[in-house]
Every structure is written in C-alpha cells, then in structure tokens.
Design an enzyme around this catalytic site. Structure first.
Site, short mmCIF file in Angstrom:
data_model
loop_
_atom_site.label_atom_id
_atom_site.label_comp_id
_atom_site.label_asym_id
_atom_site.label_seq_id
_atom_site.Cartn_x
_atom_site.Cartn_y
_atom_site.Cartn_z
N ASP A 1 0.86 -1.18 0.00
CA ASP A 1 0.00 0.00 0.00
C ASP A 1 0.90 1.23 0.00
OD1 ASP A 1 0.76 -0.80 2.66
OD2 ASP A 1 -0.58 0.74 3.46
N GLU B 1 -0.05 -1.12 5.80
CA GLU B 1 1.05 -0.63 6.66
C GLU B 1 0.95 0.86 6.90
OE1 GLU B 1 5.17 0.89 7.56
OE2 GLU B 1 3.81 1.45 5.98
#
Ligand SMILES: C[C@H](N)C(=O)N[C@@H](Cc1c[nH]cn1)C(=O)O
Length: 494
Positions: A118, A183
């Site tokens: 991400d 994350e």
C-alpha cells in the site's frame, strides 16, 4: 578433522559461494529491464490504504502480489483478515494478507520476508514533476509513488528468489513471504493474523527480514531500531453549521480557535514536548549509543540541502541523529474541516478535526501515552471555558522496535553488504515506524533485521518519491547474498 583440512573445506566453500554469487548477480544485471517493468506495473496501481475510495485498487494490488508469487511456484495463501470499521461506523473489507512459502527443507533455516504494497496518497498537483502513478525514469532514478516505500524492495526480494530458481540453484534457506496492504495506516488486521498463525505459518520461521526503510547516506546500512507511532484525532464541535464570519464572527466561540489553542500546547518552538509525563518516560541516551552515533556517516549540510531548510532544530550530528531516531516528537499533520482550497472563503467552520502523531521510543507505552495526551488536551480545553465539545481518540498505537545487534543475523547482513558493495555498512535506526515489527518480535520470539535498499534521498511520503535503478538492482543482489550468508549461521552462533 585437523585444522588444515577444515581450512581447506572453508576455502573451497567460499570459492563456490563466490562463483554462485557472480552467476546470480550477472543474471540480475541481464534481467534489470524486466524488473523495472514489473515495478512500473505495480506503481501504476493506486493502492492508497488511507483512501477508502481506492480500496478496490488495494484489493487488485494484493491479487497481483499473490499472482506473482504463484507464478514463481510458491505455496500461496490470501488470508482474509476481516473488516475495518470506519469513523462513521460503516465497515469495509481489509485487503487480504498474502503469504507464500518457497522450500520446506527441515535442514535449512527459514527466513520470512515482510513487506507492504500500500502507499501514501499522491496527486500531480501536490507538486510532483511527473505523474505519481506512472513510473518515470530520469537520470537513473525511477520516480513514482510507492517506488521506494515499499514496492521495489518487495519486488527485489521476489527477484532474488526467482534468480536462484531460474539458474536452477537450490535456495540456501527456505523463504516465506508475508505481504500486507495496510502498513501506511497502522497494519490493521495484521497483528490478529500473526497471533492466529503463530503456531502454523510462523512455527518454522527462524528469522524475519524487513526492507521498508532507507539508508542514511550513500553508504549502505543495516537498521536495528524503529520508532513507534501514536496517531491522534482531536475533534472540536461547535455551532450546528458553518457560519459567515462577518455576520457571526465576534459573537461565536470558534471551534478552530479552540483547536489551534490546544494544539499549541503540545510542543514548544524548540521541540520540547509539553504534554506532562511524555518526555519523562524516555530511556536516556547511553554512552555506547553516543559513541555509535559518532562513527555514522551523516553530513549535516547535505541533510539541510536535501530538505531545503537553512536551520535545523540542532546543529550537531549526534543531537540530530538522536532526535531523528530515539527521542519522541510531535508532528501536526492536518486539520479536517479547515478551509484549504485556493481562494478566500470567509467561513467559520462548525467542526474541525486535527490529526497529529507522537513518534514512540523505548520505554514509552502507547496506552500510557494515549491517556496522558487525552488528559492534557481535556485539561487545557476546559481552562478555555468554551461551550464547544472536544473528543480525543488515538487511532494508531504502534510500539517502537529495537534489535540485538550482536545476533548473528547482523553479521550475515554485514557480510552480504561487504560482498555486494565492498564496504562496511552503517548501523542505523529508523525514525519512521513499521507498526508490525514489534509484534513480530513479541509474538514469534524470532530475531528481526532490517535490510534497507532505499536511498537517503528517496522522498518517502513526499513529492517525487523515487527508487534509483542502482539501489533496486544492487539491492536485489544484496538479498541474494544475504540468503547465502544466512545459510551459514550455525546453531552455536545463535
Ligand atoms: C518506515 C515506513 N516506510 C513508513 O513510512 N511507515 C509509516 C507507518 C505509519 C506510522 N504511523 C502510521 N503509519 C510511517 O512511519 O509513517
């Protein structure tokens, strides 16, 4: 066996390893265009975990990760980690966590590679020189959101395993992957998944490696600590709707004034945290640390030039490194509800929500920090005798992580860096947070090492993020060399 015979065997082994490494490194050089194309495909996916509208892209990104690992012949699983509850109480499916296994030889060590795919938000109009989701190479640098944080390093680990496979060389250790997609927003769902798979996926894992950080200078580095992060929302609610500042200004106690007033009590202009009980918890800088920081390559003027400022909070190297890595800090990130578009709107916003975070270091505890911050803000707010209401919530509470640098993992890392770059690495800490690193250590009890391949000037989270082609390709070779060095760790050394 006598000493002479042992030495001869060691010499033969090291010649074989050097020969194998050279072949693998040559394979990497010959396939670098493919690696750049793979990164282009990944960067093109706007896998922004903070924007719920981009969630379909994030799901697609996780499918691409699973597909790549499947094509490599791994035993792959896409693990459902449940839903995310949004501030408005709606729920949204979290991206699946992808795990994979390559090899299960009980006579070999098992390394688990953690990474994330991400990214932070990015828009051309934020001041990017190129389209953030269109990988663009300029002067050997590959520009694109997520290029360095953390898509190229994740791909580099996959290329490293693939190089062994393509040359029909046995992997020196078993390799597992755990790749997530949240994350950047605190690794939602991952901690529960790690707890649930402690005795399954993690049962045979010996070591964990993370490559989600960068070097400090042009010298390669190994990272042995990260700061944690407590992320807060402070909402002030006032009138039932936005008001005209000419018509109502002077009669109404404005939520924005209240909010700015309380935010100003968090940190002093010289960087001192003003929240009672926060600074007091911090472990003091030891003499050993002070000595270690002295030897690290860090040019203060270069650092200032890179970020474009004329003055820093501190002027000497040790103070700067200590405050970057192992002291807490407060950063104010933004205010939702505040007018921020171009133009001169004259509104009084009826509700505003500040976002700020406090980076965590040993011996801080996020639960204690949460209470101290909430108590402090409510206390200063109550002194204002405002009719508005304040709500404080902590949305991320990630602990700091610190490794034992005397573990043989670190010797393996140093040897791998020496093999690829012919220098000794700097041993550094990371000021940023890898929320799950401490959980890995606490839940699995395994040793973790961070082997960054990002450059010191990669611009993570910023405009014009990039990964240099050099770091991407040499980083892949570093991971190849590291796998080999790991295989030589003996039980006696651990
Ligand atoms: C170091 C890593 N590449 C990173 O940038 N991590 C983020 C994670 C985070 C912290 N709070 C919320 N997300 C960071 O340090 O900002």
């Amino acid at each position: 066996m006598n000493i002479g015979a042992s030495l001869s065997i060691l010499l033969v082994l090291s010649t074989v390893h050097a020969f194998q490494y050279n072949q693998l490194a040559q394979y990497v050089d010959e396939h670098q265009e493919e690696y750049v194309e793979a990164l282009r495909d990944w960067v093109a996916v706007e896998s922004d975990s903070s924007n719920v509208l981009r969630r379909p892209e994030l799901h697609r990104m996780m499918e691409m990760v699973a597909q790549k690992l499947q094509q490599m012949g791994g035993a792959v699983e896409s693990v459902d980690v449940g839903d995310q509850e949004l501030p408005d109480r709606q729920t949204l499916a979290l991206p699946k966590v992808v795990t994979a296994r390559f090899g299960s030889d009980p006579n070999k060590h098992t390394l688990c590679v953690y990474g994330h795919v991400d990214v932070q938000p990015a828009k051309l109009e934020d001041g990017w020189a190129t389209e953030p989701f269109n990988l663009t190479e300029i002067n050997g640098n590959l520009y694109g959101r997520g290029a360095s944080d953390n898509k190229a390093p994740v791909l580099a680990w996959m290329h490293a395993v693939e190089a062994y496979q393509k040359l029909s060389m046995a992997l020196p250790v078993n390799v597992k992957f755990i790749i997530e997609g949240m994350e950047e927003t605190g690794s939602n769902g991952l901690e529960a998944m790690i707890l649930a798979q402690k005795d399954t996926f993690f049962s045979d894992v010996d070591y964990i490696v993370v490559s989600d950080c960068g070097w400090l200078s042009r010298r390669p580095a190994i990272t042995y600590g990260t700061r944690g992060n407590c992320y807060f929302l402070a909402e002030v609610h006032g009138p039932k709707q936005d008001l005209h500042s000419g018509v109502y200004g002077g009669t109404v106690i404005e939520p924005m004034t209240d909010l700015i007033g309380i935010l100003d009590t968090l940190i002093s202009p010289s960087g001192k945290i003003l929240i009672p009980g926060i600074q007091e918890a911090v472990a003091p800088l030891s003499d050993d640390e002070w000595r270690m920081y002295q030897d690290i390559e860090f040019d203060v003027d270069d650092y200032k030039n890179k970020i474009g400022v004329s003055k820093l909070m501190y002027s000497n190297k040790v103070d700067l490194l200590a405050h970057k890595w192992r002291y807490p800090t407060v950063s104010i990130h933004g205010i939702e509800g505040a007018f921020s578009d171009p133009g001169t709107k004259t509104v009084i916003p009826s509700k505003v929500c500040a976002k700020f975070s406090i980076r965590q270091v040993p011996n801080m505890d996020p639960t204690v920090v949460e209470k101290k911050v909430s108590d402090h803000l409510h206390s200063v707010f109550s002194k204002r005798q405002s009719p508005n209401t304040l709500k404080v919530s902590m949305v991320i509470g990630a602990k700091p992580w610190l490794a034992d640098i005397h573990h043989p993992l670190f010797e393996a890392g140093k040897a791998a860096i020496k093999r690829v770059f012919s220098v000794d690495p700097d041993l550094i800490r990371e000021g940023g947070t890898i929320p799950i690193s401490r959980t890995f250590q606490d839940v699995t009890g395994k040793s973790i090492i961070m082997m960054p391949i990002g450059g010191f000037d990669d611009g993570l989270h910023s405009q014009n993020e990039k990964m240099s082609r050099y770091n991407y390709i040499e980083g892949t070779k570093l991971f190849i060399a590291f796998l080999n060095e790991l295989s030589q760790i003996t039980e006696a050394a651990v």
